[in-house]
Design an enzyme around this catalytic site. Sequence first.
Site: not given
Ligand code: PA5
Length: 454
Positions: A310, A289, A422
């Site tokens: 495996h 990410e 989203k």
């Molecule tokens: O690392 C990140 O920013 C994302 O993976 C968030 O943790 C995830 O989208 C959840 O977001 P939030 O904590 O606002 O609910």
Amino acid sequence: MTAGSTHQDILDWTNASWERLGSSAGLRQRADEMAAKLAGEVAAGHLPFLATPFMGGLLEDLAELEAGFLKRFTHMLLLGIGGSALGARALQKAFAPGQDLPGHTGKSLWIMDNVDAAVLTAHLERLPADKTLVYVVSKSGDTIETIGQYFLVKAWLKAALPGTWKDHLLLNTDEKKGYLREEATAFGVRTLPVPDNLGGRYSAISAVGLVPAAFLGIDWRALVRGFMSVAAPLVDPKLDAAKLAAHPSFEFAVWGKALMDAGYLELITFFYIPAWSSFADWFAQLWAESLGKDGMGSQPIPAVGATDQHSVNQMFLDGPRNKACLFVERAQGPAGLPFPKDMPGIFDYLQGKRFGELLPAEALGTRMALCQSQVPLVCLRLGTDDAHAAGKMMALLGAATLLTGWLMGINPVDQPAVELGKRLAKARLGAGGLAEEKAALAGFTTGGRSERGF
Ligand code: PA5
């Protein structure tokens, strides 16, 4: 080195294959630029995950929660997704594995990081509300997967405990904004703040991961100490190019970026500490990410030894030559049971050995095989696989990810590409506005399909 340990935590660069990573020398020369950027971002308050200005207050809160409030509950139901869940799961699996073993009677942590209708229903049917703490974690306070569950869990609590339901909620969200914050204010529910600029995937060593750790009786103080020991030099005002260049996170970042430049576009994380395999998932999110931007990055591939020898290892060893590997092992694991004396002939090499000797032998075999297959490999070898070492590893990999992103010239703390999916899901559910998304969805789901039964 951790207390009582005779082994050090090591990064073994022997097989990093620098000779094949042509850009590394030039990247190393950017230590000056990176040190200046780090100092500027820390001073501006943009890197609370490394500078941890919240830690003093949080340690006090945790001690208080641990001594009283958390003791009231046998179950914690964590509602959160992505960075709001993966750190907690890694800590749980590594340091409170009892829930996955027969005969568990202690505290249980249930992490709801998906929108599986059957799973949520089963939890709400089976958990005793009076012994359950619902811990809702969402930095934004608006994430549909988490908030959708929250609505149902809140209704469940209210129905089961009309007079005391609020006492079974703990919300961890932005200090000022978002729906969860509004809820907390409206109902006077207990909360913990997610500090400004502390993104989900960088937040495991904050209340996000530490509250579940404290609930499970994990040594959260050692986690924090370990984390700080690696993070502190990076936020020291005296940081300069030489000091940054000597820090393992910078070396890892140079390696990470040089790998991409040389076409190694997949990064295996092979954990030969089975209980730590969820750290591979935690790291996969962190790396993917943070670094999958502008057509660049490298795909993290979580793997656990010996199981994945495996399954996917054949591809690692003899598939496309585009893989590198972060190999994680410990100097010493548990000895385990001795093999029985009456071993059949073809297994007589196990005579006099213990079960715990298999894993290190397999780790060595796999590590050497990967190196012989020309997979650039760095080995993180922990002296002791305890909470202190986990804290160190999390700081190292967090900082390394950030620095890799900066060397790539991208922003490693945002994730803009995930927003489209989203928005489309919201459009599908009929949220207001989103006219463009709704029109695009109609085209995608109806026009020009090529579907066949099988
Ligand atoms: O690392 C990140 O920013 C994302 O993976 C968030 O943790 C995830 O989208 C959840 O977001 P939030 O904590 O606002 O609910």
